[in-house]
Design a protein around this motif. Structure first.
Motif, PDB file in Angstrom:
ATOM      1  N   LEU A   3       0.855  -1.171   0.091  1.00 48.92           N
ATOM      2  CA  LEU A   3      -0.009  -0.198  -0.082  1.00 48.92           C
ATOM      3  C   LEU A   3       0.955   1.153   0.014  1.00 48.92           C
ATOM      4  N   ALA A   4       1.970   1.295   0.630  1.00 46.71           N
ATOM      5  CA  ALA A   4       2.815   2.260   0.885  1.00 46.71           C
ATOM      6  C   ALA A   4       3.433   2.429  -0.541  1.00 46.71           C
ATOM      7  N   ALA A   5       3.907   1.588  -1.145  1.00 48.18           N
ATOM      8  CA  ALA A   5       4.347   1.434  -2.527  1.00 48.18           C
ATOM      9  C   ALA A   5       3.631   2.399  -3.516  1.00 48.18           C
ATOM     10  N   GLN A   6       2.270   1.781  -3.428  1.00 49.39           N
ATOM     11  CA  GLN A   6       1.075   2.196  -4.207  1.00 49.39           C
ATOM     12  C   GLN A   6       0.946   4.032  -3.984  1.00 49.39           C
ATOM     13  N   ILE A   7       0.800   4.094  -2.803  1.00 48.46           N
ATOM     14  CA  ILE A   7       0.627   5.698  -2.604  1.00 48.46           C
ATOM     15  C   ILE A   7       1.712   6.664  -2.927  1.00 48.46           C
ATOM     16  N   VAL A   8       3.108   6.025  -2.786  1.00 47.87           N
ATOM     17  CA  VAL A   8       4.239   6.704  -3.129  1.00 47.87           C
ATOM     18  C   VAL A   8       4.214   7.103  -4.710  1.00 47.87           C
ATOM     19  N   THR A   9       4.102   5.977  -5.294  1.00 44.29           N
ATOM     20  CA  THR A   9       3.865   5.899  -6.813  1.00 44.29           C
ATOM     21  C   THR A   9       2.821   6.667  -7.488  1.00 44.29           C
ATOM     22  N   ALA A  10       1.567   6.808  -6.784  1.00 39.80           N
ATOM     23  CA  ALA A  10       0.575   7.630  -7.037  1.00 39.80           C
ATOM     24  C   ALA A  10       0.916   9.004  -6.994  1.00 39.80           C
ATOM     25  N   LEU A  11       1.819   9.219  -5.947  1.00 33.85           N
ATOM     26  CA  LEU A  11       2.195  10.741  -5.616  1.00 33.85           C
ATOM     27  C   LEU A  11       2.879  11.019  -6.860  1.00 33.85           C
ATOM     28  N   ILE A 111      12.138   6.559  -3.526  1.00 34.60           N
ATOM     29  CA  ILE A 111      11.391   5.894  -2.330  1.00 34.60           C
ATOM     30  C   ILE A 111      10.375   5.056  -2.921  1.00 34.60           C
ATOM     31  N   GLY A 112       9.570   5.323  -3.808  1.00 35.48           N
ATOM     32  CA  GLY A 112       8.484   4.359  -4.524  1.00 35.48           C
ATOM     33  C   GLY A 112       9.388   3.139  -4.760  1.00 35.48           C
ATOM     34  N   LEU A 113      10.313   3.267  -5.562  1.00 34.46           N
ATOM     35  CA  LEU A 113      11.286   2.101  -6.072  1.00 34.46           C
ATOM     36  C   LEU A 113      11.577   1.117  -5.067  1.00 34.46           C
ATOM     37  N   ALA A 114      12.176   1.663  -3.849  1.00 36.70           N
ATOM     38  CA  ALA A 114      12.495   1.132  -2.543  1.00 36.70           C
ATOM     39  C   ALA A 114      11.331   0.290  -2.028  1.00 36.70           C
ATOM     40  N   LEU A 115      10.263   0.961  -1.756  1.00 39.82           N
ATOM     41  CA  LEU A 115       8.868   0.267  -1.303  1.00 39.82           C
ATOM     42  C   LEU A 115       8.346  -0.807  -2.317  1.00 39.82           C
ATOM     43  N   HIS A 116       8.460  -0.538  -3.710  1.00 41.69           N
ATOM     44  CA  HIS A 116       7.832  -1.504  -4.658  1.00 41.69           C
ATOM     45  C   HIS A 116       8.731  -2.571  -4.484  1.00 41.69           C
TER      46      HIS A 116
END
Length: 119
Positions: A3-11, A111-116
């Motif tokens: 979910l965090a990865a998706q939120i950051v990617t959406a941002l 950050i999005g890549l790391a979370l993904h």
């Protein structure tokens, strides 16, 4: 973590939608002010900015495909590709245009890549 990865990617995608708008349809008004350009300078660089806006639109498209593609592996590939392109473009912009691009564009993408990858 997903979910965090998706939120950051959406941002990241939303940031780039805004950038697309600034570089294309809003360039002569808000875009010119955001980029700190005089009216004369804006007239000179407008075609290049519009082209750059088009490329930023492709980055948004890759991230959107990452959200909507029904095959998880393909969706992941589009997300990684999109975020990686944003990060690289952000580094280049930070080096060649303005350092703040590193914070606005590169950092969220990394950050999005790391979370993904952690998800």
């Amino acid at each position: 973590m997903q979910l965090a990865a998706q939120i950051v990617t959406a941002l990241v995608a939303l940031i780039h939608v805004y950038i697309v708008l600034l570089e294309t349809v809003l360039f002569n008004s808000r875009g010119r002010r955001v980029f700190g350009l005089s009216k004369e300078k804006a007239e000179i660089v407008q075609p290049a900015m519009s082209n750059q806006g088009c490329y930023n639109g492709f980055l948004v498209a890759a991230l959107v495909v990452g959200f909507v593609h029904p095959d998880a592996a393909i969706a992941s590939a589009f997300t990684v590709f999109g975020l990686s392109c944003v990060a690289v473009a952000g580094v280049w912009g930070g080096v060649t245009v303005k350092r703040s691009i590193l914070l606005i564009q590169t950092l969220p993408a990394v950050i999005g890549l790391a979370l993904h990858f952690a998800a």
